[in-house]
Write an enzyme that holds these catalytic residues in place. Structure first.
Site, mmCIF file in Angstrom:
data_model
loop_
_atom_site.group_PDB
_atom_site.id
_atom_site.type_symbol
_atom_site.label_atom_id
_atom_site.label_comp_id
_atom_site.label_asym_id
_atom_site.label_seq_id
_atom_site.Cartn_x
_atom_site.Cartn_y
_atom_site.Cartn_z
ATOM 1 N N ASN A 105 0.767 -1.126 0.190
ATOM 2 C CA ASN A 105 -0.058 0.089 -0.103
ATOM 3 C C ASN A 105 0.902 1.392 0.171
ATOM 4 O OD1 ASN A 105 -2.552 -1.055 -0.144
ATOM 5 N ND2 ASN A 105 -2.980 -0.953 2.120
ATOM 6 N N LYS A 160 12.603 -17.028 -30.976
ATOM 7 C CA LYS A 160 11.499 -16.307 -31.187
ATOM 8 C C LYS A 160 10.221 -16.847 -31.328
ATOM 9 C CE LYS A 160 13.264 -12.141 -29.675
ATOM 10 N NZ LYS A 160 12.979 -11.564 -28.317
ATOM 11 N N LYS A 162 7.738 -15.292 -32.145
ATOM 12 C CA LYS A 162 7.339 -14.367 -33.243
ATOM 13 C C LYS A 162 7.683 -14.695 -34.832
ATOM 14 C CE LYS A 162 7.798 -11.438 -29.352
ATOM 15 N NZ LYS A 162 9.061 -11.290 -28.504
ATOM 16 N N ASP A 187 11.361 -18.894 -26.180
ATOM 17 C CA ASP A 187 11.100 -17.197 -25.985
ATOM 18 C C ASP A 187 9.835 -17.274 -24.885
ATOM 19 O OD1 ASP A 187 11.689 -14.577 -25.997
ATOM 20 O OD2 ASP A 187 10.514 -14.292 -27.735
ATOM 21 N N HIS A 280 12.454 -16.153 -15.991
ATOM 22 C CA HIS A 280 12.682 -14.934 -16.695
ATOM 23 C C HIS A 280 11.846 -13.690 -16.007
ATOM 24 C CE1 HIS A 280 12.569 -12.724 -20.641
ATOM 25 N NE2 HIS A 280 13.173 -13.704 -21.266
ATOM 26 N N ARG A 281 12.102 -12.700 -16.673
ATOM 27 C CA ARG A 281 11.371 -11.246 -16.022
ATOM 28 C C ARG A 281 11.054 -10.509 -17.178
ATOM 29 N NH1 ARG A 281 17.124 -7.555 -15.708
ATOM 30 N NH2 ARG A 281 17.412 -7.691 -17.915
ATOM 31 N N HIS A 314 17.333 -14.320 -15.425
ATOM 32 C CA HIS A 314 17.536 -13.756 -16.292
ATOM 33 C C HIS A 314 18.188 -12.332 -15.739
ATOM 34 C CE1 HIS A 314 16.411 -14.620 -20.509
ATOM 35 N NE2 HIS A 314 15.962 -15.908 -19.858
ATOM 36 N N SER A 361 21.091 -12.469 -21.640
ATOM 37 C CA SER A 361 20.391 -12.232 -22.887
ATOM 38 C C SER A 361 19.828 -10.900 -23.265
ATOM 39 C CB SER A 361 18.968 -13.090 -22.525
ATOM 40 O OG SER A 361 17.998 -13.176 -23.545
HETATM 41 C C1 RUB Z 1 15.747 -10.451 -22.954
HETATM 42 C C2 RUB Z 1 15.100 -11.343 -23.913
HETATM 43 C C3 RUB Z 1 15.457 -11.367 -25.325
HETATM 44 C C4 RUB Z 1 15.676 -12.406 -25.781
HETATM 45 C C5 RUB Z 1 16.375 -12.370 -27.276
HETATM 46 O O1 RUB Z 1 15.238 -10.739 -21.663
HETATM 47 O O2 RUB Z 1 14.101 -12.222 -23.461
HETATM 48 O O3 RUB Z 1 14.305 -10.920 -26.069
HETATM 49 O O4 RUB Z 1 16.507 -13.116 -25.040
HETATM 50 O O5 RUB Z 1 17.110 -11.438 -27.632
HETATM 51 P P1 RUB Z 1 16.248 -10.249 -20.428
HETATM 52 P P2 RUB Z 1 18.033 -11.176 -28.803
HETATM 53 O O6 RUB Z 1 16.881 -8.817 -20.610
HETATM 54 O O7 RUB Z 1 15.429 -10.142 -19.209
HETATM 55 O O8 RUB Z 1 17.320 -11.224 -20.625
HETATM 56 O O9 RUB Z 1 17.548 -11.814 -29.815
HETATM 57 O O10 RUB Z 1 18.320 -9.876 -28.888
HETATM 58 O O11 RUB Z 1 19.353 -12.132 -28.279
#
Ligand code: RUB
Length: 451
Positions: A105, A160, A162, A187, A280-281, A314, A361
């Site tokens: 809060n 990815k 994507k 990813d 991951h974050r 990460h 990463s």
């Molecule tokens: C970074 C992240 C990136 C991928 C691939 O997350 O997830 O998008 O790792 O990145 P964080 P790239 O900063 O939490 O590690 O294709 O640029 O290597």
């Protein structure tokens, strides 16, 4: 009546409080027109019992401010351990309850323009009430056939979703990376998309991984994203993966977005799944960004991830990749991987809790890696390069080899351009990432151009 002043106890000493309290360091800016110390007193009051108890009725349950510096905005609060929540049967500490007390809060108080948590300290008994990691990077090193101590970088890549690859395409991309590298991580948005249904994708991935293991003669790792809103769905996905990788269980790791899906998702995975678990974050920067003056810092999030039991975390690229951060973030990597480490305000002793490995990463490639390693001072972490692997001009096998060679270049303290002359995949990284090459190694064109 407001009697918040009694929560301002600037005569108390940190060493006296440390054994029986959680200590928390904030940067606080009062709203316009508010007095600093009055605001700190109200902040401490709201953090604990508020003003709902009669004047003069001090209690060991009070949260108190024991340091308040109007010049720097630094405020330190001490939270008595008895305020924290523990499992009925497990007696385990709860990170969501912890965050509720430290950044609950109080984040929305009208008197406060900005308040951000930058560090915290836990006493021994409390550290031991958290799960901590079940396993460490040593289990990955072992599967890769390396020594279990300080065996260097695990060369990993992120695929990815994507890209829109279907099960066979994803598995083929992973296979080609595995021929030169060690680990492929989903990813974080990869799940059960229509273009890559999970059951089929897992079957293809397991088959591709085992083929890569057979052909290369060394272990390979797949880190699967199981982030979900519903723990039952998470369990279902994990079970599918465990079945698909039944012939090579050491090859399977799991990861959860511990920021977006939160402490419950990470803790559920930690307590129910075997093996290596990564945090991951994605999304974290909405509150941890250095440009945000509320919430908590990336350092705090990383420390919480170790407490919750992430074997890999990460941590970002400390300014050498694409994501926000800078060289001064190095203590994050130390805090998660050492038994005693110094944070921005507190030294933390982990009292033997297993160590977490950094997962590095986001925008890292073979050319950026040597300077990153120089700043970090070691290579005992997991690299998860996406573009740095799949963006290599000769494809992911060469991309993986270029990253391994970049580590070797730094370990030998070699001149990168001279090293490139002897290592073709590293040399071709200069052509793959020309803009970086021009900035990091001006003069590379003349030195590495074909005769
Ligand atoms: C970074 C992240 C990136 C991928 C691939 O997350 O997830 O998008 O790792 O990145 P964080 P790239 O900063 O939490 O590690 O294709 O640029 O290597």
């Amino acid at each position: 009546m407001d009697h918040a002043d009694r929560f301002l106890r600037l005569s108390l000493s940190e060493p006296d409080l440390a054994a029986s309290h959680v200590l928390a360091a904030y940067h606080l800016t009062p709203s316009e027109g508010q007095d600093f110390l009055t605001t700190v007193a109200q902040f401490a009051a709201e953090s604990g019992r508020g003003t709902q108890v009669p004047l003069g009725n001090d209690s060991p349950l009070d949260v108190v401010a024991y340091e308040a510096n109007p010049a720097s905005g630094l405020v330190k609060l001490a939270f008595p351990l008895t305020l924290f929540d523990f499992g009925i049967e497990s007696c385990k500490a709860s990170v969501s309850a912890f965050l509720n007390l430290l950044v609950g809060n109080t984040q929305g108080m009208g008197e406060i323009a900005a308040v951000k948590l930058h560090d915290f300290h836990l006493p021994e008994g409390f550290v031991k009430a958290f799960d901590g990691p079940a396993t460490t990077i040593a289990s990955h090193w072992q599967h890769l056939g390396r020594d279990e101590t300080a065996s260097g970088m695990i060369v990993g890549a992120i695929l990815k979703p994507k890209l829109g690859l279907g099960p066979a395409g994803l598995a083929d991309a992973a296979y080609r990376f595995w021929l030169g590298g060690d680990l492929v991580e989903n990813d974080q948005p990869q799940g059960h998309q229509s273009f890559a249904p999970l059951p089929e994708t897992l079957t293809h991935m397991a088959e591709a991984l085992m083929r890569a293991q057979d052909e290369s003669g060394s272990g390979k790792i797949f880190s699967m994203n199981i982030t979900c809103d519903d723990p039952a769905e998470m369990d279902m996905r994990a079970e599918l993966a465990l079945a698909a990788f039944a012939k090579t269980p050491e090859s399977l790791a799991f990861h959860v977005d511990a920021y977006l899906a939160g402490p419950m998702a990470l803790t559920h995975a930690r307590r129910t799944l075997p093996g290596f678990l990564s945090a991951h974050r994605a999304g974290h920067a909405a509150i941890t960004s250095q440009r945000s003056n509320r919430g908590y810092s990336a350092f705090v999030l990383m420390k919480l991830n170790r407490l919750m039991g992430a074997s890999g975390i990460h941590t970002g690229t400390m300014g050498f990749g694409r994501m926000e951060g800078d060289e001064a973030d190095r203590p994050i990597a130390c805090m998660i991987a050492q038994n005693v480490a110094q944070g921005p305000y507190f030294e933390q002793n982990w009292h033997g809790m297993k160590r977490s490995a950094a997962i590095v990463s986001g925008g890292i490639n073979a050319l950026r890696l040597p300077s990153f390693l120089q700043n970090l001072g070691h290579s005992n972490f997991i690299l998860a390069a996406g573009g740095g692997a799949f963006g290599h001009i000769d494809g992911p096998t060469a991309g993986a080899l270029s990253l391994r060679q970049a580590e070797a270049c730094w370990l030998q303290r070699a001149d990168p351009i001279a090293f490139a002359a002897e290592h073709p995949e590293f040399a071709r990284a200069f052509l793959s990432f020309e803009a970086d090459a021009d900035i990091i190694h001006p003069g590379w064109r003349a030195a590495l151009s074909p005769a």
